[in-house]
Design a protein around this motif. Sequence first.
Motif, PDB file in Angstrom:
ATOM      1  N   GLN A 193      -8.131   2.253   5.759  1.00 19.48           N
ATOM      2  CA  GLN A 193      -7.544   2.228   4.418  1.00 19.48           C
ATOM      3  C   GLN A 193      -6.786   0.915   4.216  1.00 19.48           C
ATOM      4  O   GLN A 193      -6.366   0.263   5.175  1.00 19.48           O
ATOM      5  CB  GLN A 193      -6.588   3.416   4.215  1.00 19.48           C
ATOM      6  N   ASP A 194      -6.636   0.556   2.967  1.00 17.61           N
ATOM      7  CA  ASP A 194      -5.868  -0.634   2.625  1.00 17.61           C
ATOM      8  C   ASP A 194      -4.479  -0.548   3.262  1.00 17.61           C
ATOM      9  O   ASP A 194      -3.766   0.440   3.067  1.00 17.61           O
ATOM     10  CB  ASP A 194      -5.757  -0.741   1.105  1.00 17.61           C
ATOM     11  N   GLY A 195      -4.091  -1.574   4.020  1.00 17.20           N
ATOM     12  CA  GLY A 195      -2.790  -1.591   4.674  1.00 17.20           C
ATOM     13  C   GLY A 195      -2.824  -1.213   6.137  1.00 17.20           C
ATOM     14  O   GLY A 195      -1.837  -1.416   6.847  1.00 17.20           O
ATOM     15  N   ASP A 196      -3.937  -0.645   6.623  1.00 18.98           N
ATOM     16  CA  ASP A 196      -4.053  -0.312   8.044  1.00 18.98           C
ATOM     17  C   ASP A 196      -4.025  -1.579   8.901  1.00 18.98           C
ATOM     18  O   ASP A 196      -4.456  -2.657   8.461  1.00 18.98           O
ATOM     19  CB  ASP A 196      -5.361   0.446   8.317  1.00 18.98           C
ATOM     20  N   TYR A 197      -3.564  -1.409  10.135  1.00 19.06           N
ATOM     21  CA  TYR A 197      -3.535  -2.514  11.092  1.00 19.06           C
ATOM     22  C   TYR A 197      -4.456  -2.208  12.267  1.00 19.06           C
ATOM     23  O   TYR A 197      -4.655  -1.041  12.637  1.00 19.06           O
ATOM     24  CB  TYR A 197      -2.117  -2.748  11.624  1.00 19.06           C
ATOM     25  N   PHE A 198      -4.991  -3.263  12.849  1.00 18.69           N
ATOM     26  CA  PHE A 198      -5.813  -3.097  14.048  1.00 18.69           C
ATOM     27  C   PHE A 198      -5.727  -4.369  14.891  1.00 18.69           C
ATOM     28  O   PHE A 198      -5.277  -5.426  14.430  1.00 18.69           O
ATOM     29  CB  PHE A 198      -7.278  -2.812  13.688  1.00 18.69           C
ATOM     30  N   LYS A 199      -6.155  -4.259  16.134  1.00 20.84           N
ATOM     31  CA  LYS A 199      -6.297  -5.423  16.992  1.00 20.84           C
ATOM     32  C   LYS A 199      -7.715  -5.456  17.534  1.00 20.84           C
ATOM     33  O   LYS A 199      -8.466  -4.471  17.420  1.00 20.84           O
ATOM     34  CB  LYS A 199      -5.269  -5.408  18.123  1.00 20.84           C
ATOM     35  N   VAL A 200      -8.096  -6.584  18.116  1.00 19.90           N
ATOM     36  CA  VAL A 200      -9.458  -6.786  18.596  1.00 19.90           C
ATOM     37  C   VAL A 200      -9.454  -6.861  20.116  1.00 19.90           C
ATOM     38  O   VAL A 200      -8.692  -7.635  20.703  1.00 19.90           O
ATOM     39  CB  VAL A 200     -10.064  -8.078  18.006  1.00 19.90           C
ATOM     40  N   ARG A 201     -10.289  -6.036  20.736  1.00 15.70           N
ATOM     41  CA  ARG A 201     -10.417  -6.039  22.195  1.00 15.70           C
ATOM     42  C   ARG A 201     -11.826  -6.520  22.551  1.00 15.70           C
ATOM     43  O   ARG A 201     -12.824  -6.006  22.034  1.00 15.70           O
ATOM     44  CB  ARG A 201     -10.166  -4.645  22.746  1.00 15.70           C
ATOM     45  N   VAL A 202     -11.894  -7.506  23.433  1.00 16.18           N
ATOM     46  CA  VAL A 202     -13.159  -8.171  23.766  1.00 16.18           C
ATOM     47  C   VAL A 202     -13.492  -7.924  25.231  1.00 16.18           C
ATOM     48  O   VAL A 202     -12.609  -7.978  26.099  1.00 16.18           O
ATOM     49  CB  VAL A 202     -13.052  -9.689  23.494  1.00 16.18           C
ATOM     50  N   LYS A 203     -14.767  -7.674  25.515  1.00 15.42           N
ATOM     51  CA  LYS A 203     -15.215  -7.442  26.884  1.00 15.42           C
ATOM     52  C   LYS A 203     -16.446  -8.287  27.173  1.00 15.42           C
ATOM     53  O   LYS A 203     -17.403  -8.298  26.403  1.00 15.42           O
ATOM     54  CB  LYS A 203     -15.547  -5.960  27.104  1.00 15.42           C
ATOM     55  N   ASN A 204     -16.397  -9.011  28.295  1.00 15.38           N
ATOM     56  CA  ASN A 204     -17.524  -9.844  28.716  1.00 15.38           C
ATOM     57  C   ASN A 204     -18.341  -9.086  29.756  1.00 15.38           C
ATOM     58  O   ASN A 204     -17.931  -8.935  30.899  1.00 15.38           O
ATOM     59  CB  ASN A 204     -17.023 -11.168  29.284  1.00 15.38           C
TER      60      ASN A 204
END
Length: 216
Positions: free
Chosen positions: A78-89
């Motif tokens: 939804q508008d206003g939600d926050y997230f982060k990005v997790r990367v895996k090699n």
Amino acid sequence: PEPVVGLGPGVAVAAERVLRRILGYAQAKYLRQMEAESERLNVEFELVPVTIDSLTLREKAEIAVDTKRDTLGNLHFQDGDYFKVRVKNKGKKAANFTLLDIQPDNRINILIPGENETPAEFRIGPGQTQTVPKLFQIGPPAGVEMFKLIATEQPVDLRPVEQSRGAATRSNSPNSPLETLFGQTFFNDDILSRGGKSVNLAAGSLHVHSFTFIID
């Protein structure tokens, strides 16, 4: 003879807007369909929803991603939600990565690297998992959004290409094949008038991982 009737400035501006919208749609469609696989550079990513402190805007806790899915498995924000990005090699070599955002209205954004970051900062070794040390916030427009993570052996900076809308820029070093290819997706005046040059991307030279979600 009858007088020649020209287009007024308002009509010309409107025509230009329509043309740019059509070209923007074509670029977004091309990028949505762009895929590449490499065993050496097999990098994946996930979005991790989080709650934040309203005063400090710092992360408070992670949210189980399954709580954001509907009965069909589609991820919703939804508008206003926050997230982060997790990367895996999961590949065999260290890789550099950049993250593109294709909005529902076909606007293209480069999320990683950010404005004050360098491409070389986003490098991950084989077998490693990293969480990008910043938060992202969901905003309009609503609709289906697509993120594409592009992994390469060498750092690649697509920001100047995006900012110039693919126009040729002067540089002390030539653009990488990926930067050239990305520039040609803008179908700018140079590409339209002269025709694009063919771009060769060696097999296994990049890996593309796509992720789609819905903004309500």
